[in-house]
Design a protein around this motif. Structure first.
Motif, mmCIF file in Angstrom:
data_model
loop_
_atom_site.group_PDB
_atom_site.id
_atom_site.type_symbol
_atom_site.label_atom_id
_atom_site.label_comp_id
_atom_site.label_asym_id
_atom_site.label_seq_id
_atom_site.Cartn_x
_atom_site.Cartn_y
_atom_site.Cartn_z
ATOM 1 N N VAL A 23 0.994 -1.030 -0.010
ATOM 2 C CA VAL A 23 -0.058 0.054 -0.063
ATOM 3 C C VAL A 23 0.765 1.096 -0.101
ATOM 4 N N PHE A 24 1.972 1.284 0.858
ATOM 5 C CA PHE A 24 2.714 2.571 0.957
ATOM 6 C C PHE A 24 3.419 2.769 -0.358
ATOM 7 N N TYR A 25 4.122 1.418 -0.925
ATOM 8 C CA TYR A 25 4.914 1.939 -2.412
ATOM 9 C C TYR A 25 4.061 2.199 -3.299
ATOM 10 N N GLU A 26 2.658 2.018 -3.339
ATOM 11 C CA GLU A 26 1.776 2.630 -4.395
ATOM 12 C C GLU A 26 1.422 3.887 -4.281
ATOM 13 N N LYS A 27 1.742 4.517 -2.975
ATOM 14 C CA LYS A 27 1.622 5.871 -2.821
ATOM 15 C C LYS A 27 2.804 6.664 -3.208
ATOM 16 N N LYS A 89 10.897 13.344 5.183
ATOM 17 C CA LYS A 89 9.585 13.545 5.647
ATOM 18 C C LYS A 89 8.510 12.969 4.927
ATOM 19 N N ARG A 90 8.642 13.304 3.683
ATOM 20 C CA ARG A 90 7.498 12.567 3.050
ATOM 21 C C ARG A 90 7.209 11.103 3.029
ATOM 22 N N TRP A 91 8.493 10.565 3.131
ATOM 23 C CA TRP A 91 8.488 9.028 3.195
ATOM 24 C C TRP A 91 7.827 8.596 4.311
ATOM 25 N N ILE A 92 8.109 9.123 5.656
ATOM 26 C CA ILE A 92 7.410 8.985 6.820
ATOM 27 C C ILE A 92 6.130 9.232 6.759
ATOM 28 N N ALA A 93 5.747 10.497 6.154
ATOM 29 C CA ALA A 93 4.253 10.722 6.443
ATOM 30 C C ALA A 93 3.412 9.634 5.386
ATOM 31 N N LEU A 94 4.049 9.450 4.353
ATOM 32 C CA LEU A 94 3.116 8.422 3.350
ATOM 33 C C LEU A 94 2.956 7.140 4.204
ATOM 34 N N LEU A 95 4.028 6.742 4.983
ATOM 35 C CA LEU A 95 4.292 5.292 5.518
ATOM 36 C C LEU A 95 3.206 5.393 6.498
ATOM 37 N N LEU A 96 3.126 6.220 7.377
ATOM 38 C CA LEU A 96 2.249 6.740 8.693
ATOM 39 C C LEU A 96 0.839 6.566 7.987
ATOM 40 N N ASP A 100 -2.204 4.258 8.900
ATOM 41 C CA ASP A 100 -3.451 4.498 9.625
ATOM 42 C C ASP A 100 -4.519 3.965 8.623
ATOM 43 N N GLU A 101 -4.413 4.116 7.327
ATOM 44 C CA GLU A 101 -5.507 3.450 6.506
ATOM 45 C C GLU A 101 -5.653 2.129 6.673
ATOM 46 N N GLN A 103 -5.372 0.625 9.435
ATOM 47 C CA GLN A 103 -5.767 0.519 10.742
ATOM 48 C C GLN A 103 -5.066 -0.608 11.750
ATOM 49 N N LEU A 104 -3.748 -0.144 11.430
ATOM 50 C CA LEU A 104 -2.825 -1.410 12.046
ATOM 51 C C LEU A 104 -2.719 -0.976 13.388
ATOM 52 N N ALA A 105 -2.069 -1.715 14.583
ATOM 53 C CA ALA A 105 -2.020 -1.514 15.659
ATOM 54 C C ALA A 105 -1.904 0.147 16.006
ATOM 55 N N ASP A 106 -2.565 0.736 16.791
ATOM 56 C CA ASP A 106 -2.667 2.149 17.007
ATOM 57 C C ASP A 106 -2.513 2.611 18.211
ATOM 58 N N ASP A 107 -2.205 1.585 19.166
ATOM 59 C CA ASP A 107 -2.122 1.870 20.621
ATOM 60 C C ASP A 107 -0.793 2.966 20.577
ATOM 61 N N PRO A 108 -0.886 3.717 21.838
ATOM 62 C CA PRO A 108 0.405 4.630 21.941
ATOM 63 C C PRO A 108 1.784 4.060 22.034
ATOM 64 N N GLU A 109 1.727 2.891 22.678
ATOM 65 C CA GLU A 109 3.487 2.184 22.718
ATOM 66 C C GLU A 109 3.891 1.705 21.390
ATOM 67 N N PHE A 110 2.824 1.171 20.649
ATOM 68 C CA PHE A 110 3.451 0.594 19.160
ATOM 69 C C PHE A 110 3.800 1.878 18.406
ATOM 70 N N ARG A 111 2.872 2.462 18.371
ATOM 71 C CA ARG A 111 2.982 4.026 17.504
ATOM 72 C C ARG A 111 4.209 4.650 17.865
ATOM 73 N N SER A 112 4.584 4.754 19.076
ATOM 74 C CA SER A 112 5.903 5.449 19.598
ATOM 75 C C SER A 112 6.990 4.443 19.195
ATOM 76 N N ALA A 113 7.045 3.397 19.207
ATOM 77 C CA ALA A 113 8.126 2.368 18.690
ATOM 78 C C ALA A 113 8.254 2.402 17.341
ATOM 79 N N LEU A 114 7.073 2.401 16.669
ATOM 80 C CA LEU A 114 7.112 2.685 15.089
ATOM 81 C C LEU A 114 7.699 3.780 14.580
#
Length: 158
Positions: A23-27, A89-96, A100-101, A103-114
């Protein structure tokens, strides 16, 4: 938490990560800033990146064994690319956005580690992209990323 899962297990394993990178590399390929960097990527690039992340996050050694990769080989892919901070910065923004699209694990600890891993890895990629020689040996060990502090996913008490 007694049996803290790896980040790999928490996110959903290899299938989830392969779907994420697809999905990411399609973007990326439709992004004016990043497309020139990735337009010639191989047909298996998305899987290689998924396998790399999986291994870094505590999953099986698909990248080092199945894909015949190493941290040194991953770094070599970035050497001489002259990546910009704007591209990083764009690479990170598109990956995040992709995370989100899906709906991967979105708890704060996972998001922080990611996010910590993406920031670290993308900054290393930019640094190495300015070099003409790989600073690592081809067989350099893979980085290992974990939960950090406080150390584990947030699971609300019932």
């Amino acid at each position: 938490m007694k049996n803290t899962p790896t980040l790999y297990d928490w996110v959903g394993g290899n299938e989830t990560l392969e779907n994420l990178t697809k999905v990411f590399y399609e973007k990326v390929l439709h992004d004016d800033l990043l497309e020139p960097v990735f337009k010639n990527m191989s047909a298996v690039h998305t899987k290689h990146v998924a396998h790399f992340i999986a291994e870094v996050f505590g999953g099986p050694p698909l990248y080092t064994q199945g894909d015949d990769g190493s941290h040194g080989k991953m770094v070599a892919h970035h050497v001489g690319k002259l990546l910009s901070e704007e591209q990083r910065k764009r690479w990170i923004a598109l990956l995040l956005q992709s995370v989100d699209e899906l709906q991967l694990a979105d708890d704060p600890e996972f998001r922080s580690a990611l996010v910590a891993y993406l920031e670290w890895g993308s900054r290393i990629a930019v640094i190495n992209s300015k070099l003409t020689d790989n600073p690592l040996q081809q067989d350099a060990p893979m980085p290992k990323w974990g939960w950090g502090v406080p150390g584990g996913p947030y699971i609300p008490e019932e």
